[in-house]
Motif scaffolding. Sequence first.
Motif, PDB file in Angstrom:
ATOM      1  N   HIS A  34      -6.619  -1.008  -1.145  1.00 29.72           N
ATOM      2  CA  HIS A  34      -5.386  -0.226  -1.092  1.00 29.72           C
ATOM      3  C   HIS A  34      -5.560   0.962  -0.150  1.00 29.72           C
ATOM      4  O   HIS A  34      -4.699   1.246   0.686  1.00 29.72           O
ATOM      5  CB  HIS A  34      -5.071   0.255  -2.509  1.00 29.72           C
ATOM      6  N   ILE A  35      -6.692   1.640  -0.265  1.00 29.69           N
ATOM      7  CA  ILE A  35      -6.983   2.782   0.607  1.00 29.69           C
ATOM      8  C   ILE A  35      -7.098   2.316   2.054  1.00 29.69           C
ATOM      9  O   ILE A  35      -6.546   2.938   2.973  1.00 29.69           O
ATOM     10  CB  ILE A  35      -8.280   3.499   0.165  1.00 29.69           C
ATOM     11  N   LEU A  40      -3.031  12.622  -1.001  1.00 28.98           N
ATOM     12  CA  LEU A  40      -3.526  11.269  -0.789  1.00 28.98           C
ATOM     13  C   LEU A  40      -3.418  10.426  -2.059  1.00 28.98           C
ATOM     14  O   LEU A  40      -2.965   9.272  -2.002  1.00 28.98           O
ATOM     15  CB  LEU A  40      -4.987  11.302  -0.313  1.00 28.98           C
ATOM     16  N   THR A  41      -3.817  10.996  -3.190  1.00 31.79           N
ATOM     17  CA  THR A  41      -3.741  10.222  -4.430  1.00 31.79           C
ATOM     18  C   THR A  41      -2.288   9.869  -4.775  1.00 31.79           C
ATOM     19  O   THR A  41      -2.008   8.802  -5.304  1.00 31.79           O
ATOM     20  CB  THR A  41      -4.390  10.985  -5.599  1.00 31.79           C
ATOM     21  N   THR A  42      -1.362  10.780  -4.428  1.00 29.86           N
ATOM     22  CA  THR A  42       0.058  10.485  -4.652  1.00 29.86           C
ATOM     23  C   THR A  42       0.519   9.347  -3.747  1.00 29.86           C
ATOM     24  O   THR A  42       1.229   8.435  -4.184  1.00 29.86           O
ATOM     25  CB  THR A  42       0.918  11.738  -4.397  1.00 29.86           C
ATOM     26  N   LYS A  43       0.109   9.382  -2.483  1.00 32.61           N
ATOM     27  CA  LYS A  43       0.471   8.310  -1.551  1.00 32.61           C
ATOM     28  C   LYS A  43      -0.113   6.965  -1.984  1.00 32.61           C
ATOM     29  O   LYS A  43       0.474   5.914  -1.716  1.00 32.61           O
ATOM     30  CB  LYS A  43      -0.019   8.653  -0.137  1.00 32.61           C
ATOM     31  N   LEU A  44      -1.256   7.020  -2.633  1.00 29.48           N
ATOM     32  CA  LEU A  44      -1.880   5.795  -3.117  1.00 29.48           C
ATOM     33  C   LEU A  44      -1.175   5.234  -4.346  1.00 29.48           C
ATOM     34  O   LEU A  44      -1.462   4.115  -4.775  1.00 29.48           O
ATOM     35  CB  LEU A  44      -3.360   6.049  -3.446  1.00 29.48           C
ATOM     36  N   GLY A  45      -0.275   6.036  -4.909  1.00 32.21           N
ATOM     37  CA  GLY A  45       0.485   5.558  -6.056  1.00 32.21           C
ATOM     38  C   GLY A  45      -0.027   6.032  -7.396  1.00 32.21           C
ATOM     39  O   GLY A  45       0.398   5.533  -8.438  1.00 32.21           O
ATOM     40  N   ALA A  60       0.815  -1.203   0.000  1.00 30.23           N
ATOM     41  CA  ALA A  60       0.000   0.000   0.000  1.00 30.23           C
ATOM     42  C   ALA A  60       0.856   1.263   0.000  1.00 30.23           C
ATOM     43  O   ALA A  60       0.429   2.305  -0.478  1.00 30.23           O
ATOM     44  CB  ALA A  60      -0.919   0.013   1.218  1.00 30.23           C
ATOM     45  N   LYS A  61       2.081   1.167   0.520  1.00 30.01           N
ATOM     46  CA  LYS A  61       2.924   2.343   0.637  1.00 30.01           C
ATOM     47  C   LYS A  61       3.769   2.604  -0.603  1.00 30.01           C
ATOM     48  O   LYS A  61       4.521   3.559  -0.651  1.00 30.01           O
ATOM     49  CB  LYS A  61       3.855   2.184   1.850  1.00 30.01           C
ATOM     50  N   PHE A 112      -6.318   8.707 -10.822  1.00 26.29           N
ATOM     51  CA  PHE A 112      -7.099   8.000  -9.807  1.00 26.29           C
ATOM     52  C   PHE A 112      -8.525   7.736 -10.301  1.00 26.29           C
ATOM     53  O   PHE A 112      -9.030   6.609 -10.230  1.00 26.29           O
ATOM     54  CB  PHE A 112      -7.116   8.836  -8.524  1.00 26.29           C
ATOM     55  N   GLN A 113      -9.168   8.780 -10.849  1.00 32.31           N
ATOM     56  CA  GLN A 113     -10.537   8.620 -11.348  1.00 32.31           C
ATOM     57  C   GLN A 113     -10.614   7.653 -12.528  1.00 32.31           C
ATOM     58  O   GLN A 113     -11.558   6.861 -12.643  1.00 32.31           O
ATOM     59  CB  GLN A 113     -11.106   9.977 -11.756  1.00 32.31           C
TER      60      GLN A 113
END
Length: 341
Positions: free
Chosen positions: A46-47, A94-99, A31-32, A106-107
Amino acid sequence: MAVNQVGRDIVDVSVLKSTSQSVVSISLMEAKTKNPISHPAAIEPHIRALLPSLTPSEKRVARAILAAYPIAALGTIAELSERAGASAPTILRLTTKLGFEGYSHFQKVVQEEIQQKMQSPLSLLESAPRMPPARRGFLGGFFDDLVEALQKTNSLLQPSVLDEAIDLLADPSRKVYAIGGRSSHVLAKYLVFHLHLLRPQVQEIANSSVPVYHQAADLGRGALVVAFDFRRYERQTIEFCQHAAKRGAKLILMTDPWLSPIAELAQIVLPVEVDVPSPFDSSIVAMAVVEACLAGALARLDDTARARMAKLDELTGRDKVIGAETVGGGTRPKPSKQGAT
């Protein structure tokens, strides 16, 4: 984003909300990662996996997305900002942290996830070639794809999650119920038939003289429901599991990588790869995991299972040779030779 109506027995995933924990095989380390997500099925779990490492404001955004997933993820940044009570830069962090490479990326992946969940055999056939490449001839190529699907599933499943499922299946104090859909009922039947050879109190939930929903009435905290539900998820299976969960039954779900809505209710989720070069999702990998569960249950039950199998063999007469002179404990007279007096 509009999702096509796919019939009254199919759940419209665009209106489903994720409000409870899904047990999935995705590690916190995964996840990281900073790499963009390649599999759209990974978004929601993942979130969830990333939540402990987020700042308070990022957690508000993540929980706002999860509380109304996927609808909340399809609006503008301004709409999500208002929903979560957080700033636009927080959403982007947040979207960056999610990869993801940005909010639009993301969308896009969320939209792909919805599309994948709603695929039918016809749409799969029309959207892309569904024939295996001729690397080793048709059959060799198809087998290559099946091996790849098995390898993907091996990476999706955590050994500890599978072990927990096997422990529940081998627990003789629990009555086991298995339910599947229009095609996945074959998996439920297979599990019930073979698990019944190893232990008592195993039953399939199927249309019969007793309606499926009525069969949930007697479920309690000692019950274990094993559900098989794959994309174009079926309302009857989902609603049965909802009734079972309300009555305190434990749920094991086997599903595709995009996750049936039952994942919200299940204590154990076993995602398996179903995508092969065919207009039909494959059940080969799911069957392999069922057989692994049966082998694990046999190992745990050991002598108890052996004794039961011997008892069932005796009852069914399978230890007797068909056509032998002795049948059912009696002696069948030999036919007389032609012409004998």
